[in-house]
Design an enzyme around this catalytic site. Structure first.
Site, PDB file in Angstrom:
ATOM      1  N   ALA A  15      -4.413   1.568   8.941  1.00  0.00           N
ATOM      2  CA  ALA A  15      -5.535   1.411   7.682  1.00  0.00           C
ATOM      3  C   ALA A  15      -5.038   0.581   6.582  1.00  0.00           C
ATOM      4  O   ALA A  15      -5.806  -0.016   5.938  1.00  0.00           O
ATOM      5  CB  ALA A  15      -6.383   2.893   7.687  1.00  0.00           C
ATOM      6  N   THR A  50      -5.632  18.974  13.466  1.00  0.00           N
ATOM      7  CA  THR A  50      -6.986  18.743  12.799  1.00  0.00           C
ATOM      8  C   THR A  50      -7.148  17.222  12.209  1.00  0.00           C
ATOM      9  O   THR A  50      -6.094  16.604  11.642  1.00  0.00           O
ATOM     10  CB  THR A  50      -7.253  19.558  11.624  1.00  0.00           C
ATOM     11  OG1 THR A  50      -6.909  20.964  12.425  1.00  0.00           O
ATOM     12  CG2 THR A  50      -8.559  19.291  11.242  1.00  0.00           C
ATOM     13  N   CYS A  57       9.700  -0.207   3.033  1.00  0.00           N
ATOM     14  CA  CYS A  57      10.521   0.927   3.658  1.00  0.00           C
ATOM     15  C   CYS A  57      11.879   0.780   3.436  1.00  0.00           C
ATOM     16  O   CYS A  57      12.827   1.578   3.738  1.00  0.00           O
ATOM     17  CB  CYS A  57       9.959   1.386   5.090  1.00  0.00           C
ATOM     18  SG  CYS A  57       9.768   0.022   6.151  1.00  0.00           S
TER      19      CYS A  57
END
Ligand code: PLP
Length: 377
Positions: free
Chosen positions: A198, A235, A327
């Protein structure tokens, strides 16, 4: 003035995305696994997002698995293929480390064989070599990214998918840099696994998804609860998932206009830099319109500052850009190495978004030109 031209590393959250997320932090904060109204409401929100994403990509909701981002989805896709009996992976030297390091790990643990598709000096893949590798091996997975995050080269995933289908290979593609920037019809494309994140299209960080074509086995990397139909425990990141789905909706609502606008910014910078700094070169297909991502421009310039990089020079002027990928910052880029960029040059990756403007482009070009002017006289 600060200028942000590092949108391939991450993007600014869209206001509309933020507004969609906030009720899920403050009001709809239930746990989707809970058996009460708060839980049910949260569960409904997750499933609505899954349905929205599936609709936008012409996939089925059960083919979308939410993850913590592109890295996890890449890991999941490749491990899934290997656990379903794949013992040979065909890939490229340009993939993200999430793919390459997963493969190194599988080579050690499962003796998975890995082959690399040949390429030319611009990074164009040799699809005849891919076909040869497919013809001469069995139980293959092909893992090839849609667009490279450092130089922006686009790969022909339609053609690669057709080859995979012909030779009965599985096909995984990392679309982290292209999701939300190009349209995908997953009924038409012959893709088995696709990864997306996203935060590369104005959504929140730490959330993404894996598309897994129905019928393909999925490996469980995270064990525990029964979330994501038992395929990925933990979750659910509800605000993140809502933000992901909203960001994708916005991206596709405005795709054509945003594409035109960002393409214009990119080629304005190409023109300005070419005019002002004749010794500039463009890495890979970076400046070739139909072969590169319209959000990325990778340039090669002589290293003219003693003991300082051009990135530092720009940073001192409050212009944020990258060399290679975020990264791998500080380390040697495997992508630039694969292109045999000779020493004595600096690489700058400019990456654009709908939040940039032409004034910023002019300013950046002028700041770089200031530096090179004395060399020319
Ligand atoms: N794949 C590519 C091509 C990327 O550019 C990135 C991020 O830079 C990733 C995977 C990793 O995605 P995430 O940051 O969501 O883990």
């Amino acid at each position: 003035m600060t200028i942000y031209l590092d949108n391939a590393a991450t993007t600014q959250l869209d206001n509309e995305v933020f507004n969609a997320m906030t009720p899920h932090l403050f009001e709809n904060y239930g746990n989707p696994s809970a058996q009460h109204s708060h839980g049910r409401r949260a569960k409904i929100a997750v499933e609505a997002c899954r349905a929205t994403i599936a609709l936008l990509l012409n996939a089925s909701p059960e083919e979308i698995i939410f993850t913590s981002g592109g890295t996890e989805a890449d890991n999941m896709a490749i491990v899934s293929a290997v656990e379903s009996g794949i013992d040979h992976v065909i890939t490229t030297g340009f993939e993200h480390q999430a793919v390459l390091q997963t493969l190194t790990n599988l080579q050690k643990k499962h003796d998975t064989r890995v082959s690399f598709i040949k390429h030319d000096e611009k990074g164009n893949l040799d699809l005849q070599h891919l076909e040869y590798l497919l013809r001469t091996n069995t139980r293959n997975l092909v893992s090839v990214m849609h667009a490279n995050n450092e130089i922006g080269n686009l790969n022909d995933i339609e053609r690669i998918g057709e080859l995979c289908e012909r030779y009965k290979a599985l096909f995984h593609t990392d679309t982290v840099q292209t999701m939300g920037h190009y349209r995908f019809d997953l009924q038409k494309l012959k893709i088995d696994f696709l990864t997306a994140s996203a935060h590369k299209f104005h959504g929140p960080k730490g959330v993404g998804f894996l598309y897994r074509r129905k019928g393909n086995r999925l490996a469980k990397l995270v064990h525990g609860g029964g979330q994501e139909r038992g395929q990925r425990a933990g979750t659910e990141n509800i605000p993140g998932i809502v933000g992901l789905s909203k960001a994708l909706e916005i991206a596709y609502r405005n795709l054509e206009a945003d594409t035109r606008y960002i393409t214009h910014l990119k080629y304005t910078l190409v023109d300005r830099l070419s005019e002002l700094i004749p010794e500039i070169q463009f890495n890979g297909n970076s400046a070739v319109e139909d072969r590169s991502l319209y959000t990325v421009l990778s340039v090669k310039l002589p290293s003219i500052l003693p003991g300082r990089s051009l990135l530092q020079y720009l940073d001192e002027r409050r212009i944020s850009v990258s060399g290679g990928s975020a990264c791998c910052a500080g380390g040697e880029s495997h992508v630039l190495k694969a292109l045999n960029i000779e020493p004595g040059y600096d690489t700058i990756r400019f990456s654009f978004s709908k939040f940039n403007n032409e004034r910023e482009i002019d300013y950046v070009a002028a700041k770089l030109a200031d530096l090179f002017e004395p060399v020319l006289v």
